[in-house]
Design an enzyme around this catalytic site. Structure first.
Site, PDB file in Angstrom:
ATOM      1  N   LYS A  35       0.836  -1.204   0.000  1.00 58.89           N
ATOM      2  CA  LYS A  35       0.000   0.000   0.000  1.00 58.89           C
ATOM      3  C   LYS A  35       0.874   1.259   0.000  1.00 58.89           C
ATOM      4  O   LYS A  35       0.648   2.202  -0.759  1.00 58.89           O
ATOM      5  CB  LYS A  35      -0.902  -0.022   1.237  1.00 58.89           C
ATOM      6  CG  LYS A  35      -1.458   1.318   1.643  1.00 58.89           C
ATOM      7  CD  LYS A  35      -2.463   1.812   0.640  1.00 58.89           C
ATOM      8  CE  LYS A  35      -2.826   3.243   0.918  1.00 58.89           C
ATOM      9  NZ  LYS A  35      -3.986   3.667   0.179  1.00 58.89           N
ATOM     10  N   ARG A  86       3.639   6.983  -6.983  1.00 61.44           N
ATOM     11  CA  ARG A  86       3.004   8.154  -7.590  1.00 61.44           C
ATOM     12  C   ARG A  86       3.687   9.444  -7.123  1.00 61.44           C
ATOM     13  O   ARG A  86       3.941  10.337  -7.932  1.00 61.44           O
ATOM     14  CB  ARG A  86       1.523   8.151  -7.194  1.00 61.44           C
ATOM     15  CG  ARG A  86       0.624   8.857  -8.167  1.00 61.44           C
ATOM     16  CD  ARG A  86      -0.798   8.356  -8.048  1.00 61.44           C
ATOM     17  NE  ARG A  86      -1.744   9.325  -8.551  1.00 61.44           N
ATOM     18  CZ  ARG A  86      -2.041   9.480  -9.842  1.00 61.44           C
ATOM     19  NH1 ARG A  86      -1.459   8.726 -10.745  1.00 61.44           N
ATOM     20  NH2 ARG A  86      -2.930  10.380 -10.211  1.00 61.44           N
ATOM     21  N   HIS A 136       6.378   7.309 -26.051  1.00 60.86           N
ATOM     22  CA  HIS A 136       7.231   6.119 -25.968  1.00 60.86           C
ATOM     23  C   HIS A 136       6.450   5.043 -25.210  1.00 60.86           C
ATOM     24  O   HIS A 136       5.820   5.342 -24.200  1.00 60.86           O
ATOM     25  CB  HIS A 136       8.527   6.463 -25.223  1.00 60.86           C
ATOM     26  CG  HIS A 136       9.496   5.322 -25.149  1.00 60.86           C
ATOM     27  ND1 HIS A 136       9.296   4.225 -24.343  1.00 60.86           N
ATOM     28  CD2 HIS A 136      10.670   5.111 -25.804  1.00 60.86           C
ATOM     29  CE1 HIS A 136      10.304   3.384 -24.501  1.00 60.86           C
ATOM     30  NE2 HIS A 136      11.152   3.899 -25.383  1.00 60.86           N
ATOM     31  N   CYS A 182      -2.896  11.108   1.533  1.00 63.38           N
ATOM     32  CA  CYS A 182      -2.263   9.831   1.158  1.00 63.38           C
ATOM     33  C   CYS A 182      -0.860  10.052   0.614  1.00 63.38           C
ATOM     34  O   CYS A 182       0.121   9.718   1.265  1.00 63.38           O
ATOM     35  CB  CYS A 182      -3.132   9.129   0.135  1.00 63.38           C
ATOM     36  SG  CYS A 182      -4.820   8.994   0.705  1.00 63.38           S
TER      37      CYS A 182
END
Ligand code: SAJ
Length: 431
Positions: A203, A210, A241, A257
């Site tokens: 997690k 990200r 690409h 988060c």
């Protein structure tokens, strides 16, 4: 398995409760906030999430969902409380600990206890299991203890709760299997069974992946600012690409988060987690970078009127937690040079400590409009109104979302394209 008790009726616990009730479970949602409990029992909610009001209303009317200030006996318990960070960025697991403690008197042998809250690696083994051990349970034999991290994206919660794959990490293999059963009735995505610590780490790495990629995009935007290149075009071309997926630069990384979870890894392995720490620093530097550009864009005006649009940490939601936009607004308000107006159609006055303006009030005689969130309303800005009402029609689009370009009297700067500003100025700011 019939009855589920969910502790925490926030952004995750509430939709989870509603979706589980819709799937046929009897669900009791528990929260310490009296207003949340009272409203939910009337079928009402205070958070904004697509489709949620309808699902909640239906679940409450069907008698499958109700709220309470206190936990009660159930077959499964799901803890979905926040894990904030301390000043030093280490995880504060106090809410998880107190949630576990409040359910202890209601848990019986054979029950399933799941923590969905995001937690540092080893929290199930080292923090949660001992709470039940101290209460007289053998957490490996008597209970089915598991970590099943939530992975839903705000704005798409109801869809992702059902369709996303779920990782279920058990304290024991039997616990993982039993906990997986709880989700099988609701989730159509794959259920991936593993150990608790692997689930915890997976997690955290999803969000860290990200965050690190966004830091790379933000660094690219700054580099392009100095070199006089359009970073947005670079990203568009490089992403053609087949193995490249550059992320999008912006005013910073917010929410509860991405801006928080990577620190849970740094905390446990500070010497090794170099890139993760640096990415956090780069993303944290973006609000200052944005404010510096606002200063440059208005340097020639004695008392510039600046309209700041969008306060939430991303578009089309009402969540201002850890929002870089709030930090930017506060920094601009602190600067006595500016006359500041703040506008966000998704945010209520009581959520923030400064006054909010309507679109018309905000743009009236403004010298600069700064877009800080990619709300749909800002993707379709009324350029005619801007040209008519602004004293000087200049837009600074930090989310690259307006689709506007310079021309016809309008000047548009973007977070990754500051070529409209003099190059020597760009060098001065970026040194
Ligand atoms: N952002 C950028 N550039 C991008 C993408 C995002 O600057 O290319 C910014 C957003 O504007 C925002 C922040 O990052 O400020 C975070 O937004 P987000 O949409 O990436 O994610 P969250 O925080 O809303 O939700 C994330 C999700 N995690 C992943 O996509 C890996 C979600 O699936 C998790 O459930 C959630 O964190 C969570 O609760 O952990």
């Amino acid at each position: 398995m019939q009855k589920i008790c969910i502790i925490g009726l926030g952004y995750i616990g509430l939709p989870t409760a509603a979706v589980f009730a819709r799937a046929g479970y009897e669900v009791v949602g528990v929260d310490v906030n009296e207003q949340v409990v009272e409203l939910l029992n009337k079928g009402e909610i205070i958070i904004e999430e697509t489709g949620l009001p309808e699902v909640v209303k239906e679940a409450v009317e069907s008698g499958k969902l109700r709220a309470s200030l206190k936990p009660e006996a159930a077959d499964a318990f799901i803890i979905a409380v926040p894990t904030p960070v301390h000043e030093d960025h280490t995880a504060n697991v106090d809410y998880v600990v107190s949630a576990a403690q409040t359910i202890v008197p209601f848990v019986k042998k054979g029950d399933v206890v799941i923590v969905e809250s995001t937690i540092p690696p080893r929290t199930i083994d080292d923090v949660v299991a001992p709470i039940f051990r101290e209460a007289g349970f053998d957490p490996e034999q008597d209970l089915h203890l598991a970590h099943c991290p939530e992975r839903v994206l705000p704005g798409r919660i109801l869809i992702e709760l059902v369709e996303n794959a779920r990782i279920v990490g058990g304290l024991t293999p039997a616990a993982a299997e039993k906990a997986a059963d709880v989700y099988r009735r609701v989730v159509t995505g794959d259920i991936l069974v593993t150990e608790a610590v692997t689930a915890e780490m997976s997690k955290l790495m999803e969000n860290t992946f990200r965050d690190v990629n966004i830091a790379l995009a933000n660094e690219l935007a700054k580099i392009c600012g100095v070199l006089g290149v359009d970073a947005h075009k670079v990203i568009e071309l490089a992403n053609r690409h087949p193995r490249v997926n550059l992320h999008q630069p912006g005013p910073g990384v917010g929410g509860h988060c991405l801006a928080v979870d990577p620190y849970f890894i740094v905390e446990k392995a500070p010497v090794q987690a170099q890139m993760i720490q640096m990415s956090r620093d780069i993303n944290n530097s973006m609000p200052d970078y944005v404010v510096d550009q606002i200063i440059r864009m208005t340097g020639d005006i004695e008392r510039p009127s600046v309209a700041l649009f969008g306060l939430t940490y991303k578009g089309n939601i009402d969540d201002v937690r850890e929002s870089p936009a709030i930090e930017i607004v506060e920094k601009v308000i602190e600067n006595p040079r500016f006359d500041v107006r703040v506008h966000d159609p998704h945010v209520r006055n009581e959520q923030v400590s400064f006054p909010l303006a309507s679109f018309d009030q905000a743009v009236e005689e403004a010298d600069l409009v700064v877009i800080l969130a990619d709300h749909n309303e800002f993707k379709a800005l009324d350029t005619h109104a801007l040209m008519q009402k602004m004293a000087r029609p200049v837009i600074f689009d930090t989310k690259n979302c307006t689709g506007l370009t310079s021309g016809g009297g309008l000047t548009v700067h973007k977070i990754g394209d500051l070529r409209g500003l003099a190059r020597n100025e760009a060098n001065a700011v970026n040194k």
